[in-house]
Scaffold this active site. Structure first.
Site, PDB file in Angstrom:
ATOM      1  N   ASP A  51      -4.701 -13.745  -2.328  1.00  0.00           N
ATOM      2  CA  ASP A  51      -4.058 -13.414  -1.057  1.00  0.00           C
ATOM      3  C   ASP A  51      -4.081 -14.680  -0.221  1.00  0.00           C
ATOM      4  OD1 ASP A  51      -3.432 -10.866  -1.735  1.00  0.00           O
ATOM      5  OD2 ASP A  51      -4.661  -9.876  -0.206  1.00  0.00           O
ATOM      6  N   ASP A 106      -5.722 -13.675   9.535  1.00  0.00           N
ATOM      7  CA  ASP A 106      -4.578 -13.536   8.619  1.00  0.00           C
ATOM      8  C   ASP A 106      -3.388 -14.399   9.023  1.00  0.00           C
ATOM      9  OD1 ASP A 106      -5.666 -11.762   6.745  1.00  0.00           O
ATOM     10  OD2 ASP A 106      -5.063  -9.979   7.877  1.00  0.00           O
ATOM     11  N   ASP A 129     -10.748 -11.929  10.890  1.00  0.00           N
ATOM     12  CA  ASP A 129      -9.713 -12.060   9.886  1.00  0.00           C
ATOM     13  C   ASP A 129      -8.366 -12.220  10.585  1.00  0.00           C
ATOM     14  OD1 ASP A 129      -8.643 -12.017   7.371  1.00  0.00           O
ATOM     15  OD2 ASP A 129      -8.810  -9.846   7.086  1.00  0.00           O
ATOM     16  N   HIS A 154     -10.919 -14.196   3.733  1.00  0.00           N
ATOM     17  CA  HIS A 154     -12.124 -13.430   3.397  1.00  0.00           C
ATOM     18  C   HIS A 154     -13.220 -14.366   2.909  1.00  0.00           C
ATOM     19  CE1 HIS A 154      -9.593  -9.523   2.559  1.00  0.00           C
ATOM     20  NE2 HIS A 154      -9.420 -10.014   3.778  1.00  0.00           N
ATOM     21  N   ASP A 207       2.190   2.047   3.392  1.00  0.00           N
ATOM     22  CA  ASP A 207       3.157   1.124   4.013  1.00  0.00           C
ATOM     23  C   ASP A 207       4.577   1.621   3.763  1.00  0.00           C
ATOM     24  OD1 ASP A 207       0.938  -0.583   4.216  1.00  0.00           O
ATOM     25  OD2 ASP A 207       1.523  -1.767   2.464  1.00  0.00           O
ATOM     26  N   HIS A 224       0.876  -1.176   0.000  1.00  0.00           N
ATOM     27  CA  HIS A 224       0.000   0.000   0.000  1.00  0.00           C
ATOM     28  C   HIS A 224       0.915   1.228   0.000  1.00  0.00           C
ATOM     29  CE1 HIS A 224      -2.456  -2.920   2.338  1.00  0.00           C
ATOM     30  NE2 HIS A 224      -3.517  -2.308   1.886  1.00  0.00           N
TER      31      HIS A 224
HETATM   32  C1  XUL Z   1      -7.555  -6.565   4.429  1.00  0.00           C
HETATM   33  C2  XUL Z   1      -6.779  -6.976   3.259  1.00  0.00           C
HETATM   34  C3  XUL Z   1      -5.956  -5.907   2.623  1.00  0.00           C
HETATM   35  C4  XUL Z   1      -5.891  -5.982   1.137  1.00  0.00           C
HETATM   36  C5  XUL Z   1      -5.164  -4.821   0.495  1.00  0.00           C
HETATM   37  O1  XUL Z   1      -8.288  -7.568   5.004  1.00  0.00           O
HETATM   38  O2  XUL Z   1      -6.760  -8.124   2.877  1.00  0.00           O
HETATM   39  O3  XUL Z   1      -4.700  -5.954   3.172  1.00  0.00           O
HETATM   40  O4  XUL Z   1      -5.291  -7.158   0.710  1.00  0.00           O
HETATM   41  O5  XUL Z   1      -5.670  -3.599   0.860  1.00  0.00           O
HETATM   42 CO    CO Z   2      -5.825  -9.083   1.325  1.00  0.00          CO
END
Ligand code: XUL
Ligand code: CO
Length: 436
Positions: A296, A309, A307, A271, A104, A101
């Site tokens: 992702d 992650d 989430d 997601h 970032d 981003h």
């Molecule tokens: C948020 C997410 C973000 C996107 C990019 O859940 O996945 O990091 O991948 O903005």
């Molecule tokens: Co993402």
């Protein structure tokens, strides 16, 4: 050249019998499978936000991780050290790509102009680091969800001035992604959604999102940026209801606003599960509708509803994902971006290596298993046989649109109760285990 990961050399492939935790057991980038090498199939990317900016903070406490590259009170000095650390990490790990981003890589300034100057400075450093290392940008994006101005959304904000600010950010983020030779550009609508319908004009917000994305399409053309545009679905978090909620919903949106030719989807595993689907379901939906772009790669936790992650480690998941991706023709512009973060107790820089090595090996195993499944062909043959009735006679007549309800009633009156067949799910699940 500073050394932010001292004592760690280039990660090598040592094969399944290796006991070295800092080696690949399955990911052998040069190994040929189905006409391409593993690196070309998997197109691994490291994400900048979690890996270099995430420090383990959660809603109950600040970060736990201390990094050599953020030890300065000057935020631009931190940004410069961090990008150097990032390229050292990419190189040692042996990935080909990175994703970022705008916020970032460079801290926001007091004005948009100052923010953009800071970005330019870091981007010129990133360009040099890319040139020296051969590492490329898989995609860029903008962060239009952290700053308070975006609390009610970016392109779906009730205020046109906020819409304009978001447009300015995306404009710049597309420019820098283009300058870095990015293969794609992602739109994840972090706060494009609502908390309450009591204060929301839903139709107007959807229309604005459609208009915003058309502006992005126009600008891409104007600057001759060739990267693929993606939408990344997510159903909730941070908003209660996010507009790009899942693949089917994004597809309907793209069709409604005439955007299908310009966008593909970036599917994130965690997601998908937040949306009440499996990762494979979202991939399969995209393959069926020719909108799969990129992934992702991460996972959630079955017992936690948010989430999380986490880094992907489940070989069943990676096998089914790679099987679906390969059946869809594999990646072109996209790849596997590890949008994943360390657990809060994994405080050492070396934990970043363990996490990525494990995730890359999990997908390499998934790839190898998927190739076995395709070569063996029993699964595909079973599905083909299950639908064989559509290739001739009644099925073929229905599919070609030659018959309607009256003809089908006549057929049923004549033939009576249809013969039915087992779905053989358990047998197929056993078959899947043969490959894993
Ligand atoms: C948020 C997410 C973000 C996107 C990019 O859940 O996945 O990091 O991948 O903005
Ligand atoms: Co993402």
């Amino acid at each position: 050249m500073p050394d932010f990961f001292p004592g760690i050399g280039k990660i090598k492939y040592e094969g399944p019998d290796s006991r070295n935790p800092l080696a690949f057991k399955h990911y052998n980038p040069k190994q040929k499978v189905l006409g391409k090498n593993m690196a070309e199939h998997l197109r691994f990317a490291v994400c900048y936000w979690h890996t270099f900016k995430g420090l383990g903070g959660d809603p109950f406490g600040p970060g736990t991780m201390i990094r050599a590259y953020n030890q300065s009170s000057d935020p631009m000095k931190v940004a410069e050290m961090t990008i150097q650390a990032a390229f050292e990490f990419f190189t040692k790990l042996g990935v080909q790509f990175w994703c970022f981003h705008d916020r970032d890589i460079a801290p926001e300034g007091d004005t948009l102009a100052e923010t953009n100057r800071r970005l330019d400075k870091i981007v010129s450093l990133a360009k040099k680091l890319q040139r020296d290392s051969g590492i490329r940008c898989l995609w860029g994006t903008t962060n239009a969800f952290s700053h308070r101005r975006f609390m009610a959304g970016a392109s779906t904000n009730p205020s046109p001035a906020v819409f304009a600010y978001a447009a300015s950010q995306v404009k710049k983020a597309m420019e820098i992604t283009h300058a870095l030779g990015g293969a794609g550009y992602v739109f994840w609508g972090g706060r494009e959604g609502y908390e309450s319908l009591l204060n929301t004009d839903l139709k107007r917000e959807f229309d604005h999102l459609g208009q915003f994305l058309h502006m992005a399409v126009d600008y891409r053309k104007k600057i001759r940026f060739r990267g693929q545009l993606y939408i990344e679905p997510k159903p909730k978090e941070p908003t209660k209801h996010q507009y790009d909620s899942d693949a089917g919903n994004c597809h309907a949106f793209l069709q409604q606003y005439g955007l299908v030719p310009h966008f593909k989807l970036n599917i994130e595993a965690n997601h998908a599960t937040l949306a009440g689907h499996t990762f494979q379901h979202e991939l399969a939906y995209c393959v069926a509708n020719r909108i799969l772009g990129s992934v992702d790669a991460n996972r959630g936790d079955l017992l936690l509803g948010w989430d999380t992650d986490q880094f992907p480690t489940d070989v069943y998941e990676t096998t089914l994902a790679m099987y679906t991706i390969l059946r869809g023709g594999g990646f072109t512009t996209g790849g596997l971006n590890f949008d994943a973060k360390l657990r809060r107790q994994s405080i050492d820089p070396v934990d970043l290596f363990h996490a990525h090595i494990g995730a890359m090996d999990a997908f390499a195993r998934g790839l190898k298993n998927a190739v076995k499944m395709l070569k063996d062909g029993r699964l595909e043959r079973f599905v083909k046989a299950r639908y064989a009735g559509w290739n001739k006679g009644l099925g073929a007549q229905i599919e070609s649109g030659k018959v309607g309800f009256p003809e089908l009633e006549r057929y049923t009156l004549e033939h009576g109760e249809p013969a039915i067949q087992s779905g053989r799910q358990e047998m197929l699940e056993n078959l899947l285990n043969e490959y894993i």
